[in-house]
Design a protein around this motif. Structure first.
Motif, PDB file in Angstrom:
ATOM      1  N   ASP A   1      -7.434   6.535  11.503  1.00  0.00           N
ATOM      2  CA  ASP A   1      -8.576   7.383  11.858  1.00  0.00           C
ATOM      3  C   ASP A   1      -9.846   6.860  11.196  1.00  0.00           C
ATOM      4  O   ASP A   1      -9.833   5.811  10.532  1.00  0.00           O
ATOM      5  N   THR A   2     -10.940   7.560  11.350  1.00  0.00           N
ATOM      6  CA  THR A   2     -12.224   7.083  10.834  1.00  0.00           C
ATOM      7  C   THR A   2     -12.275   7.066   9.313  1.00  0.00           C
ATOM      8  O   THR A   2     -13.196   6.482   8.734  1.00  0.00           O
ATOM      9  N   SER A   3     -11.290   7.697   8.661  1.00  0.00           N
ATOM     10  CA  SER A   3     -11.194   7.652   7.199  1.00  0.00           C
ATOM     11  C   SER A   3     -10.137   6.659   6.736  1.00  0.00           C
ATOM     12  O   SER A   3      -9.798   6.620   5.537  1.00  0.00           O
ATOM     13  N   GLY A   4      -9.585   5.868   7.673  1.00  0.00           N
ATOM     14  CA  GLY A   4      -8.598   4.856   7.320  1.00  0.00           C
ATOM     15  C   GLY A   4      -7.198   5.401   7.099  1.00  0.00           C
ATOM     16  O   GLY A   4      -6.361   4.741   6.496  1.00  0.00           O
TER      17      GLY A   4
ATOM     18  N   THR B   1      -7.287   2.353   3.285  1.00  0.00           N
ATOM     19  CA  THR B   1      -8.538   1.735   2.835  1.00  0.00           C
ATOM     20  C   THR B   1      -8.926   2.178   1.427  1.00  0.00           C
ATOM     21  O   THR B   1     -10.096   2.092   1.047  1.00  0.00           O
ATOM     22  N   ALA B   2      -7.972   2.628   0.648  1.00  0.00           N
ATOM     23  CA  ALA B   2      -8.254   3.158  -0.690  1.00  0.00           C
ATOM     24  C   ALA B   2      -8.672   2.057  -1.665  1.00  0.00           C
ATOM     25  O   ALA B   2      -8.423   0.873  -1.436  1.00  0.00           O
ATOM     26  N   THR B   3      -9.280   2.465  -2.755  1.00  0.00           N
ATOM     27  CA  THR B   3      -9.605   1.520  -3.826  1.00  0.00           C
ATOM     28  C   THR B   3      -8.421   1.347  -4.768  1.00  0.00           C
ATOM     29  O   THR B   3      -8.379   0.415  -5.568  1.00  0.00           O
ATOM     30  N   SER B   4      -7.436   2.265  -4.667  1.00  0.00           N
ATOM     31  CA  SER B   4      -6.181   2.144  -5.398  1.00  0.00           C
ATOM     32  C   SER B   4      -5.091   2.847  -4.584  1.00  0.00           C
ATOM     33  O   SER B   4      -5.311   3.931  -4.034  1.00  0.00           O
TER      34      SER B   4
ATOM     35  N   ILE C   1       0.817  -1.214   0.000  1.00  0.00           N
ATOM     36  CA  ILE C   1       0.000   0.000   0.000  1.00  0.00           C
ATOM     37  C   ILE C   1       0.851   1.264   0.000  1.00  0.00           C
ATOM     38  O   ILE C   1       0.343   2.352  -0.297  1.00  0.00           O
ATOM     39  N   ILE C   2       2.146   1.140   0.331  1.00  0.00           N
ATOM     40  CA  ILE C   2       3.039   2.312   0.367  1.00  0.00           C
ATOM     41  C   ILE C   2       4.405   1.913  -0.177  1.00  0.00           C
ATOM     42  O   ILE C   2       4.959   0.870   0.205  1.00  0.00           O
ATOM     43  N   ASP C   3       4.957   2.771  -1.048  1.00  0.00           N
ATOM     44  CA  ASP C   3       6.358   2.627  -1.454  1.00  0.00           C
ATOM     45  C   ASP C   3       6.813   3.988  -1.980  1.00  0.00           C
ATOM     46  O   ASP C   3       6.488   4.374  -3.113  1.00  0.00           O
TER      47      ASP C   3
ATOM     48  N   GLY D   1      -4.977  -0.830  -7.226  1.00  0.00           N
ATOM     49  CA  GLY D   1      -6.229  -1.543  -6.981  1.00  0.00           C
ATOM     50  C   GLY D   1      -6.447  -1.690  -5.487  1.00  0.00           C
ATOM     51  O   GLY D   1      -5.657  -1.187  -4.674  1.00  0.00           O
ATOM     52  N   SER D   2      -7.509  -2.378  -5.136  1.00  0.00           N
ATOM     53  CA  SER D   2      -7.868  -2.543  -3.729  1.00  0.00           C
ATOM     54  C   SER D   2      -7.040  -3.644  -3.063  1.00  0.00           C
ATOM     55  O   SER D   2      -6.653  -4.623  -3.704  1.00  0.00           O
ATOM     56  N   CYS D   3      -6.814  -3.481  -1.756  1.00  0.00           N
ATOM     57  CA  CYS D   3      -6.178  -4.529  -0.942  1.00  0.00           C
ATOM     58  C   CYS D   3      -7.190  -5.156   0.024  1.00  0.00           C
ATOM     59  O   CYS D   3      -6.810  -5.879   0.944  1.00  0.00           O
ATOM     60  N   ASP D   4      -8.480  -4.855  -0.182  1.00  0.00           N
ATOM     61  CA  ASP D   4      -9.584  -5.444   0.586  1.00  0.00           C
ATOM     62  C   ASP D   4      -9.537  -5.102   2.069  1.00  0.00           C
ATOM     63  O   ASP D   4      -9.922  -5.911   2.925  1.00  0.00           O
TER      64      ASP D   4
END
Length: 280
Positions: free
Chosen positions: A160-163, A89-92, A69-71, A101-104
């Protein structure tokens, strides 16, 4: 000196007689004896205990296939004496160097499990901290790195509440992270359907959004996530209450569960206090 079996049997018999005498003395003194009406009617002393944890504070872990999710080598550039916010929690995750893409990871996750790593830049020896965006920076570090090469740890970081989470280093390093799972609140609620409108009973709820009463003994309970693949179960909240409680997922609304309550003796729909829990 060895004692003969005869003497040992005599000693045991004497001890037994002494116990019988003591028992009789207790009965004569008016003390309650086991098995008597007096001992059975004596109510035990009960201590009232206040729960030490808030409802829904025991989180449930959901594993996912490891997913980048991070690099910062791919996008964003290294961190140098700075902090940066990342979305878990992103879709990408392409914008932060991760998977396109998503990591579910659920949008209602409260924390994530990460394989978090740092690669020292410009010979820096320092540390990397992480925390839920908008909260206080912790004193503990997640990764301590040096010029010898990449250093990674499996860590748990609240979001946080927004992931979102924030990473900070006082040194200079590229950062990478693979998500391996996340934590969510459990799903349950105690509903007092005898009140109008129905309310949460005794404050017992987690992941609960609302309840709608469609009629006597018929309710729709909504949670904060998709529960179509969860197994719902409901019981009478009060001990001794006798009801037949049926539950079913509402497949037209992924976050809703139907609850139907009938009196077990009469088969007639009836309002009561019930406890609903979902296993996902």
């Amino acid at each position: 000196m060895r004692t003969s079996p005869l003497l040992r049997r005599a000693a045991v018999a004497a001890a037994g007689a002494a116990l019988l005498v003591l028992g009789a003395a207790g009965a004569d003194a008016g003390g309650p004896q086991p098995g008597t009406a007096q001992s059975r009617s004596a109510a035990p002393r009960l201590a009232l205990v206040t729960p030490s944890t808030a409802a829904g504070s025991e989180l449930r872990f959901v594993a996912v296939a490891p997913c980048r999710i991070i690099d910062t080598r791919v996008a964003g550039g290294r961190l140098t004496a700075a902090s940066r916010t990342f979305d878990t929690t992103a879709t990408s995750y392409a914008a932060q160097g991760g998977k396109a893409g998503s990591c579910d990871v659920s949008a209602v996750a409260t924390a994530v499990q990460l394989n978090l790593g740092a690669i020292s830049q410009s010979g820096s020896t320092s540390d990397l901290k992480g925390w839920a965006t908008g909260t206080a920076e912790p004193t503990a570090s997640l990764v301590n790195y040096n010029p010898s090469g990449p250093v990674a740890n499996m860590v748990t970081v609240p979001v946080d509440t927004s992931g979102r989470l924030t990473l900070r280093t006082p040194g200079s390093a590229h950062v990478f992270a693979d998500v391996a799972g996340y934590w969510v609140r459990p799903l349950y609620v105690s509903v007092d359907a005898t009140s109008a409108p129905p309310t949460v009973h005794a404050g017992a709820s987690s992941g609960f959004v609302g309840v709608v009463k469609d009629g006597t003994g018929s309710y729709r309970v909504t949670f904060d996530r998709n529960v179509s693949r969860c197994a719902p179960a409901a019981t009478d909240y009060l001990f001794g209450a006798v009801h037949e409680i049926s539950v079913d997922s509402d497949f037209s609304h992924d976050s809703t569960v139907y609850v139907s309550v009938k009196n077990s003796a009469t088969g007639v729909a009836e309002d009561t206090i019930f406890h609903l829990v979902l296993t996902c």
